[in-house]
Design an enzyme around this catalytic site. Structure first.
Site, PDB file in Angstrom:
ATOM      1  N   CYS A   1     -24.107 -16.678  -2.836  1.00 45.54           N
ATOM      2  CA  CYS A   1     -24.033 -16.868  -1.389  1.00 45.54           C
ATOM      3  C   CYS A   1     -23.379 -18.213  -1.028  1.00 45.54           C
ATOM      4  O   CYS A   1     -22.189 -18.367  -1.226  1.00 45.54           O
ATOM      5  CB  CYS A   1     -25.417 -16.696  -0.769  1.00 45.54           C
ATOM      6  SG  CYS A   1     -25.335 -16.431   0.990  1.00 45.54           S
TER       7      CYS A   1
ATOM      8  N   HIS B   1     -27.137 -11.342  -2.854  1.00 43.59           N
ATOM      9  CA  HIS B   1     -28.243 -11.975  -3.582  1.00 43.59           C
ATOM     10  C   HIS B   1     -28.739 -11.090  -4.727  1.00 43.59           C
ATOM     11  O   HIS B   1     -29.496 -10.155  -4.502  1.00 43.59           O
ATOM     12  CB  HIS B   1     -29.401 -12.260  -2.623  1.00 43.59           C
ATOM     13  CG  HIS B   1     -29.081 -13.352  -1.668  1.00 43.59           C
ATOM     14  ND1 HIS B   1     -29.308 -14.677  -1.956  1.00 43.59           N
ATOM     15  CD2 HIS B   1     -28.511 -13.330  -0.452  1.00 43.59           C
ATOM     16  CE1 HIS B   1     -28.898 -15.416  -0.940  1.00 43.59           C
ATOM     17  NE2 HIS B   1     -28.409 -14.629  -0.011  1.00 43.59           N
TER      18      HIS B   1
ATOM     19  N   GLU C   1     -30.820 -11.911  -6.877  1.00 40.59           N
ATOM     20  CA  GLU C   1     -32.175 -12.320  -7.262  1.00 40.59           C
ATOM     21  C   GLU C   1     -33.271 -11.636  -6.464  1.00 40.59           C
ATOM     22  O   GLU C   1     -34.449 -11.835  -6.729  1.00 40.59           O
ATOM     23  CB  GLU C   1     -32.306 -13.851  -7.133  1.00 40.59           C
ATOM     24  CG  GLU C   1     -32.310 -14.396  -5.703  1.00 40.59           C
ATOM     25  CD  GLU C   1     -30.929 -14.641  -5.107  1.00 40.59           C
ATOM     26  OE1 GLU C   1     -29.996 -13.919  -5.481  1.00 40.59           O
ATOM     27  OE2 GLU C   1     -30.802 -15.524  -4.250  1.00 40.59           O
TER      28      GLU C   1
ATOM     29  N   GLY D   1     -60.606 -10.881   0.706  1.00 36.11           N
ATOM     30  CA  GLY D   1     -60.723  -9.512   0.229  1.00 36.11           C
ATOM     31  C   GLY D   1     -59.375  -9.026  -0.288  1.00 36.11           C
ATOM     32  O   GLY D   1     -59.274  -7.994  -0.932  1.00 36.11           O
TER      33      GLY D   1
ATOM     34  N   ASP E   1     -54.850 -11.844  -3.667  1.00 33.89           N
ATOM     35  CA  ASP E   1     -54.660 -13.242  -4.074  1.00 33.89           C
ATOM     36  C   ASP E   1     -55.991 -13.991  -4.145  1.00 33.89           C
ATOM     37  O   ASP E   1     -56.331 -14.597  -5.159  1.00 33.89           O
ATOM     38  CB  ASP E   1     -53.751 -14.006  -3.095  1.00 33.89           C
ATOM     39  CG  ASP E   1     -52.404 -13.347  -2.921  1.00 33.89           C
ATOM     40  OD1 ASP E   1     -52.069 -12.477  -3.740  1.00 33.89           O
ATOM     41  OD2 ASP E   1     -51.693 -13.704  -1.960  1.00 33.89           O
ATOM     42  N   SER E   2     -56.744 -13.938  -3.029  1.00 35.21           N
ATOM     43  CA  SER E   2     -57.974 -14.734  -3.004  1.00 35.21           C
ATOM     44  C   SER E   2     -59.047 -14.141  -3.923  1.00 35.21           C
ATOM     45  O   SER E   2     -59.855 -14.873  -4.497  1.00 35.21           O
ATOM     46  CB  SER E   2     -58.493 -14.896  -1.577  1.00 35.21           C
ATOM     47  OG  SER E   2     -58.706 -13.657  -0.963  1.00 35.21           O
TER      48      SER E   2
END
Ligand code: XMP
Length: 579
Positions: free
Chosen positions: A78, A162, A164, A218, A221-222
């Site tokens: 880019c 892009h 990626e 909930g 991640d956490s």
């Protein structure tokens, strides 16, 4: 290793992730890193990232001459592609941008494109383009709007798209070709086990015998973080769940019960009134997230005090950090490209004067790594299958002032909408409320009537957060009113239409197709997306008949709803949450 030079683009860490995920060693460096450091690191190739600049702009970051003198292959992506083009004597111009989904055509065979068919899908996010190159450079690929979508000149490669992001489906192959076949790199592998060992050591060392609190929403991640924290701290970790009042119907109760089934005794903190009172008059979208972040942290401070905790474990992951911190560097503040994409409540929202120590063990992980980690720690399938829900909850999905009426309506509508949207297997799906206030009627090309059966395009007065060319945009939401024939179009055509709308109208970042209309004051936007890492996303292919039936149900149950529509925009140029 491969060195990735950071020119300020959003996907810099996606390049690293892609290479690491395939087993290649890659590290991100500032764009003005010295060649001698790269030499010491035994760099075999360099990737120049995208960025929000124009190459001819005053103060735009440049590539140091000494990097070229390293004489290793360079791949510009880019902005990096445009930079390389100008360095070899090419020209860059501003023109019609391309955002999101684009078809790319391979022109000649080159090792960079090994494994690519003649026509592939790629992801674009640019306003400028390479207009010309010296005759000794070879054009490798083009799109409908961009002749020079990829080129090679000696050891220098440039790609406008892009590779990626996961929505360039063969992008990882291109990066592999570059690393393995052009730079001669060898593969290694990401090791979850050693990540767990390192993190446990780090958490124990930091907490140093005292106690820590972890707020569990909930979500994956956490919850994963909580399991990791338990391994590190045992009973010295206190899991809590805060009910912000912006949770979905009965959600907090369900979360606490689910956690208890995992053996995690989670304390429920009811803070509905506190959150509501603080955000009800805040219409500015960033300020709203900042306020929510602050209320969270103040509650956490209080709870920590009550339980004698000095530390807070927070489940921030890499995309939160990238989207909240890109653009805050000094050099960018000086230029016109100020600002971040979206302040994630747990990053940009943290007040500076907090007296609680924060540990973020997942800060460098992408969603797919969190999933691997979750599996490794024994999180059951039903948690892994849960769609993400943002910390600020329904507050990210309410346009205009937050009122009790809107929150209650959205809770009920979300309940019905999730049930239907789930059938199409999206990565994330929900409903949002907008105020039905149309400010203008867009004058679109006549050809769109025939090609995509577009009848009318309206613009809502409410703005929404989008991202164009690596830059944040407080953009417009367009409402597309089509003929019945539209609903028989191939999904590919629907994708082309949204891409056309957001390229043609530079202030528009979202396109919503209206499926049902009535009389009322609120519009309901249904959103479902397919994504791997939530940095880019495709609108999920749905069945229009089922969306229309859902719309009818919503309109008949809730008389304040004036229309229902399905959002068809990719990210970029939109983001996943509307507000
Ligand atoms: P966006 O809207 O930025 O969303 O494209 C990407 C992912 O992040 C979630 N999201 C948030 N999560 N706090 C969170 O915990 C936030 O402030 C926040 N904003 C967006 C969003 O639901 C999606 O999964």
């Amino acid at each position: 290793m491969i060195a990735i030079l950071d020119f300020g683009g959003q996907y810099v860490f996606n390049i690293k992730r892609n290479l690491n995920e395939m087993g290649f060693e890659a590290e991100v460096f500032p764009f003005d890193v010295s060649a001698s450091l790269l030499k010491r690191k035994k760099v075999t190739g360099v990737i120049l990232s995208g960025g929000p600049y124009s190459v001819y702009e005053k103060d735009a970051p440049v590539l140091k001459e000494e990097i070229l003198e390293l004489d290793v292959p360079i791949l510009g992506i880019c902005y990096g592609h445009q930079l390389l083009a100008t360095l070899i004597g090419g020209k860059v111009s501003s023109g019609l941008g391309e955002y999101g989904f684009t078809e790319v055509f391979k022109k000649v065979d080159d090792v960079l494109f090994n494994g690519w068919e003649k026509k592939e899908i790629c992801w674009m996010s640019h306003g400028d383009r390479v207009e010309s190159l010296p005759s000794s450079a070879k054009i490798l690929a083009s799109t409908g709007k961009t002749k020079i979508a990829a080129f090679v000149y000696k050891k220098l490669y440039g790609v406008q798209f892009h590779p990626e992001v996961s929505h360039t489906p063969k992008g990882h192959i291109l990066l592999k070709n570059f690393a393995q076949h052009i730079c001669g790199e060898k593969k290694r592998s990401w090791d979850v086990k050693s990540f767990v060992e390192r993190s446990i050591k780090m958490i124990r060392k930091t907490v140093n015998g005292s106690r820590a609190v972890v707020a569990v929403s909930g979500g994956i991640d956490s919850t994963t973080l909580c399991l990791l924290g338990k391994r590190a701290l045992g009973s010295k970790l206190i899991p809590i769940h805060i009910d912000t009042g912006f949770m979905r119907k009965n959600e907090s109760e369900k979360v606490v019960n689910a956690l208890s089934s995992l053996g995690l005794d989670c304390k429920l903190i009811s803070a509905q009134e506190e959150f509501f009172q603080r955000v009800k008059d805040v219409e500015d979208l960033d300020e709203r997230r900042r306020v929510i972040g602050e209320v969270f942290i103040r509650i956490l401070e209080r709870v920590s005090k009550d339980y004698g905790c000095e530390w807070l474990l927070q489940g921030t992951i890499a995309p939160d950090v990238i989207e909240s911190t890109r653009g805050q560097s000094k050099r960018r503040k000086k230029s016109k490209h100020g600002g971040w994409i979206k302040l994630h409540h747990n990053v940009g929202g943290l007040p500076k004067d907090t007296n609680i120590g924060i540990i973020e063990p997942l800060r460098e992980l992408f969603k797919y790594q969190v999933r691997l980690l979750a599996k490794h720690l024994g999180l059951p399938e039903e948690f892994l299958r849960r769609q993400p829900f943002p910390g600020p909850g329904l507050a990210c999905r309410i346009g205009g002032k937050i009122t009790r009426e809107k929150v209650e309506l959205l809770k009920e509508v979300t309940d019905i909408a999730e049930r239907e949207l789930k059938k199409f297997n999206p990565s994330q799906y929900f409903a949002a409320i907008v105020e039905d206030e149309v400010t203008m009627n867009l004058n679109f090309p006549v050809a769109w009537r025939k090609k995509w059966f577009v009848n009318r395009i309206d613009i809502l007065s409410q703005k929404s957060i989008g991202v164009k060319g690596d830059e944040r945009l407080l953009g417009q939401i367009s409402l597309i009113k089509p003929n019945d024939e539209f609903f028989g179009l191939d999904w590919l055509e629907v994708l082309k239409l949204q891409s056309e709308v957001t390229s043609f109208f530079k202030d528009v970042c979202r396109a919503v197709v209206i499926t049902n209309e009535s009389k009322g004051k609120y519009g309901i936007v249904l959103r479902a997306v397919d994504t791997k890492d939530f940095m880019t996303a495709m609108p999920t292919e749905i069945e229009w008949g089922s969306i229309k039936r859902l719309g009818e149900e919503i309109i008949s149950k809730f008389p304040t709803v004036s229309f229902v529509g399905y959002e068809i925009t990719t990210k970029p140029p939109s983001t996943i949450e509307l507000f």
